[in-house]
Design a protein around this motif. Structure first.
Motif, short mmCIF file in Angstrom:
data_model
loop_
_atom_site.label_atom_id
_atom_site.label_comp_id
_atom_site.label_asym_id
_atom_site.label_seq_id
_atom_site.Cartn_x
_atom_site.Cartn_y
_atom_site.Cartn_z
N VAL A 156 0.86 -1.18 0.00
CA VAL A 156 0.00 0.00 0.00
C VAL A 156 0.90 1.23 0.00
O VAL A 156 1.79 1.36 0.84
CB VAL A 156 -0.92 0.01 1.24
N ASP A 157 0.68 2.13 -0.94
CA ASP A 157 1.50 3.34 -1.04
C ASP A 157 0.63 4.49 -1.51
O ASP A 157 -0.59 4.37 -1.64
CB ASP A 157 2.68 3.10 -1.99
N GLU A 158 1.25 5.63 -1.78
CA GLU A 158 0.49 6.81 -2.18
C GLU A 158 -0.22 6.61 -3.51
O GLU A 158 -1.27 7.21 -3.76
CB GLU A 158 1.41 8.02 -2.24
N GLU A 159 0.34 5.78 -4.37
CA GLU A 159 -0.25 5.60 -5.69
C GLU A 159 -1.57 4.83 -5.64
O GLU A 159 -2.53 5.19 -6.33
CB GLU A 159 0.74 4.88 -6.61
N ASN A 160 -1.62 3.77 -4.83
CA ASN A 160 -2.87 2.98 -4.81
C ASN A 160 -3.75 3.30 -3.60
O ASN A 160 -4.73 2.60 -3.35
CB ASN A 160 -2.58 1.48 -4.90
N GLY A 161 -3.44 4.37 -2.87
CA GLY A 161 -4.41 4.87 -1.89
C GLY A 161 -4.15 4.53 -0.44
O GLY A 161 -5.07 4.11 0.27
N CYS A 162 -2.92 4.74 0.05
CA CYS A 162 -2.63 4.48 1.46
C CYS A 162 -3.36 5.49 2.34
O CYS A 162 -3.87 6.51 1.87
CB CYS A 162 -1.12 4.55 1.72
N LEU A 163 -3.37 5.22 3.63
CA LEU A 163 -3.94 6.16 4.59
C LEU A 163 -2.99 7.34 4.78
O LEU A 163 -1.77 7.20 4.67
CB LEU A 163 -4.17 5.46 5.93
N TRP A 164 -3.59 8.49 5.10
CA TRP A 164 -2.85 9.68 5.53
C TRP A 164 -3.36 10.04 6.92
O TRP A 164 -4.57 9.95 7.19
CB TRP A 164 -3.09 10.84 4.58
N VAL A 165 -2.45 10.43 7.80
CA VAL A 165 -2.83 10.75 9.18
C VAL A 165 -2.25 12.08 9.59
O VAL A 165 -1.28 12.57 9.00
CB VAL A 165 -2.36 9.64 10.16
#
Length: 331
Positions: A156-165
């Motif tokens: 999971v990374d920024e490209e496929n939609g990881c969480l941001w906190v």
């Protein structure tokens, strides 16, 4: 006489022990990443469940409804997220009651743990994402002890939609959305300046007014994860995800929610908001004086033996006139 309460779970060879630094970091920042908490076989079972649901339920022909004011309704309609599989599927129940996940949860909010909710996310290319929100806005517990466990089933990374906190935002109160019923986390009129917010969870920051509170913090951070990593996060933490920007990758994840089993839970996921939905929640660790459910598929849980873990408490006088508790065995 009162009782000592000395919680004690059954020992296991693979028990995960939380460090003091991890405990401090979770309560300071509002989240904790435990790398490799689930082994490959446990991840594979949940991944296979996600694939089964993807192939049987997801309709890739469904396109975004540009006139839909609620992006989450589109996600549910397209079956990119599925709630409460744990009530109808043994693998999903095992995932929610995974003892190593409960080990960490027990250390963070326990010792008594209810398992409340499970959600399977598929997030195909071009879909998924949820705007800024706080989980306690949706699931209220009293006392307020809700925690989420976000299990990555693949990279999971920024490209496929990881969480941001937003680190540290767990110390915020829960901002009540205008017009949302079903009670509140906080006592009414307890704050002088706690304002309501609109369109919580909406992807558009211009529409989701909780984003204005987020702007008062340093920039949010992404949380890239590998299969088997688990992100534990406080229910007040500001967090979000973006739609999957890839053309050939999914973002499969299994997300569960828990609370301390001494909390009253006026929620059971099926539209009920009443005095108590505790009888629908699985007691996953410890014990409780509230009603609770047992695992529907017989998944093993590790509960406290109250007869072994408690005894009477009496008070005895000291020479200086002070009183101190004295443990007495129950006869």
């Amino acid at each position: 006489m009162g009782k000592f309460y000395t919680p004690k779970s059954k020992q296991r060879d693979d028990r995960y022990l939380v460090s003091v630094e991890q405990y401090k970091q979770y309560h300071r920042d509002g989240f904790l990443i435990v790398r490799g908490l689930l082994d490959s076989s446990q991840v594979a079972e949940l991944y296979e469940l996600a694939e089964e649901k993807r192939l049987s339920q997801l309709d890739p022909s469904k396109q975004a409804d540009k006139n839909n004011s609620d992006p989450l309704k589109e996600e549910f309609a397209a079956a990119t997220r599925i709630h409460m599989l744990s009530r109808v599927n043994a693998a999903a129940e095992r995932g929610m009651l995974n003892p190593r996940i409960i080990d960490v949860t027990e250390a963070l909010i326990g010792p008594d743990v209810y398992a409340l909710q499970s959600m399977l996310f598929l997030n195909p290319p071009g879909k998924g994402g949820q705007g800024w929100h706080q989980d306690s806005c949706y699931i209220r517990t009293h006392p307020d002890t809700l925690v989420g466990a976000w299990i990555a089933l693949e990279e999971v990374d920024e490209e496929n939609g990881c969480l941001w906190v937003v680190p540290g935002s767990n110390h915020e109160p829960v901002y009540p959305p205008e017009g949302m019923g079903g009670g509140n986390v906080h006592a009414l009129d307890a704050f002088a300046d706690l304002h309501g917010v609109e369109n919580v969870s909406h992807l558009d920051d211009q529409v989701n007014t909780l984003s204005k509170v987020v702007e008062s913090y340093p920039p949010p951070i992404p949380v890239p994860m590998s299969a088997g990593d688990v992100l534990f996060f406080d229910s007040h933490l500001f967090h979000r995800s973006y739609p999957n920007r890839t053309t050939d990758r999914y973002r499969r994840a299994y997300v569960c929610h828990y609370c301390n089993a001494r909390s009253s839970v006026p929620w059971d996921h099926d539209g009920f908001e009443g005095d108590s939905g505790n009888y629908r929640q699985i007691l996953a660790r410890g014990c409780t004086t509230h009603p609770y459910a047992e695992p529907a598929f017989g998944t093993e849980v590790y509960l406290t033996d109250e007869e072994e873990a408690s005894g009477s408490v009496a008070m005895m006088g000291m020479d200086n006139g002070m009183m101190m508790p004295m443990g007495m065995k129950k006869e």
